[in-house]
Scaffold this motif. Structure first.
Motif, PDB file in Angstrom:
ATOM      1  N   GLY A 101       9.924 -29.237  45.576  1.00  0.00           N
ATOM      2  CA  GLY A 101      11.095 -30.120  45.569  1.00  0.00           C
ATOM      3  C   GLY A 101      10.759 -31.496  46.108  1.00  0.00           C
ATOM      4  N   ARG A 123      20.848 -29.915  47.311  1.00  0.00           N
ATOM      5  CA  ARG A 123      21.963 -30.863  47.300  1.00  0.00           C
ATOM      6  C   ARG A 123      21.617 -32.089  48.127  1.00  0.00           C
ATOM      7  NH1 ARG A 123      26.451 -27.684  50.557  1.00  0.00           N
ATOM      8  NH2 ARG A 123      26.085 -26.099  49.013  1.00  0.00           N
ATOM      9  N   HIS A 160      24.725 -32.472  43.972  1.00  0.00           N
ATOM     10  CA  HIS A 160      24.261 -31.088  43.873  1.00  0.00           C
ATOM     11  C   HIS A 160      23.460 -30.888  42.592  1.00  0.00           C
ATOM     12  CE1 HIS A 160      27.303 -30.662  46.930  1.00  0.00           C
ATOM     13  NE2 HIS A 160      27.015 -29.397  47.095  1.00  0.00           N
ATOM     14  N   ARG A 161      22.646 -29.864  42.609  1.00  0.00           N
ATOM     15  CA  ARG A 161      21.889 -29.496  41.415  1.00  0.00           C
ATOM     16  C   ARG A 161      22.877 -29.126  40.305  1.00  0.00           C
ATOM     17  NH1 ARG A 161      16.958 -25.612  41.217  1.00  0.00           N
ATOM     18  NH2 ARG A 161      16.973 -24.979  39.054  1.00  0.00           N
ATOM     19  N   HIS A 175      20.422 -28.082  30.805  1.00  0.00           N
ATOM     20  CA  HIS A 175      19.362 -28.857  31.461  1.00  0.00           C
ATOM     21  C   HIS A 175      18.405 -29.464  30.435  1.00  0.00           C
ATOM     22  CE1 HIS A 175      19.738 -26.767  35.640  1.00  0.00           C
ATOM     23  NE2 HIS A 175      20.813 -27.427  35.285  1.00  0.00           N
TER      24      HIS A 175
END
Length: 156
Positions: free
Chosen positions: A6, A96, A125-126, A139
């Motif tokens: 990430g 998030r 947020h994702r 996505h």
């Protein structure tokens, strides 16, 4: 490992944006503000898991009297402290950044639950996965582009 990936994803697109000339250097200043809260949650989670792993007692050994030295009466009880470690979808997917200067917050309270992931399309947020009729994920439509979700009901 997920935290490191990430970090790379967050910093990677920002470096690309700055080096490509379409974003100011100040964009890089958002990295720490965005990633620190998430990383702190992951460190607390890892510490919890470490303590839970240490609470698991070894395989029972029989004393000369034939009684177990271990307190739990079953194998399930001995693993009880580690259950949250295996129920961690929220810790993995609930990424998030509502505090980011790049996000216009909706100002609604939000609670992070490491054991449970609740998909949401809230700012910062994702984005949730939604399967499209052709089998792709929503996505797939975002790939490589900034995407603004308009979630107001269709009035037509």
């Amino acid at each position: 490992m997920n935290t490191g990936l990430g970090d790379v994803a967050n910093l990677g697109w920002k470096l690309d944006a700055v080096l490509s000339g379409w974003a100011p250097d100040a964009l890089l200043d958002t990295y720490t503000a965005e990633r620190r809260p998430h990383c702190e949650r992951m460190v607390r989670r890892a510490w919890h898991n470490y303590r839970a792993d240490n609470a698991i007692l070894p395989t029972p050994r029989w004393t000369t009297l034939g009684k177990s030295r271990r307190a739990p009466s079953s194998a399930n009880e001995s693993w009880r402290p580690a259950r949250p470690e295996w129920r961690s979808l929220g810790a993995q997917l609930d990424v998030r950044y509502p505090e980011s200067s790049l996000v216009v917050s909706d100002a609604l309270p939000s609670r992070h639950r490491p054991e449970r992931y609740v998909p949401t399309a809230r700012p910062g947020h994702r984005a949730p996965h939604v399967a499209l009729p052709d089998g792709r994920s929503v996505h797939d439509l975002f790939r490589g582009r900034f995407t603004l979700l308009n979630l107001t009901p269709d009035r037509g």
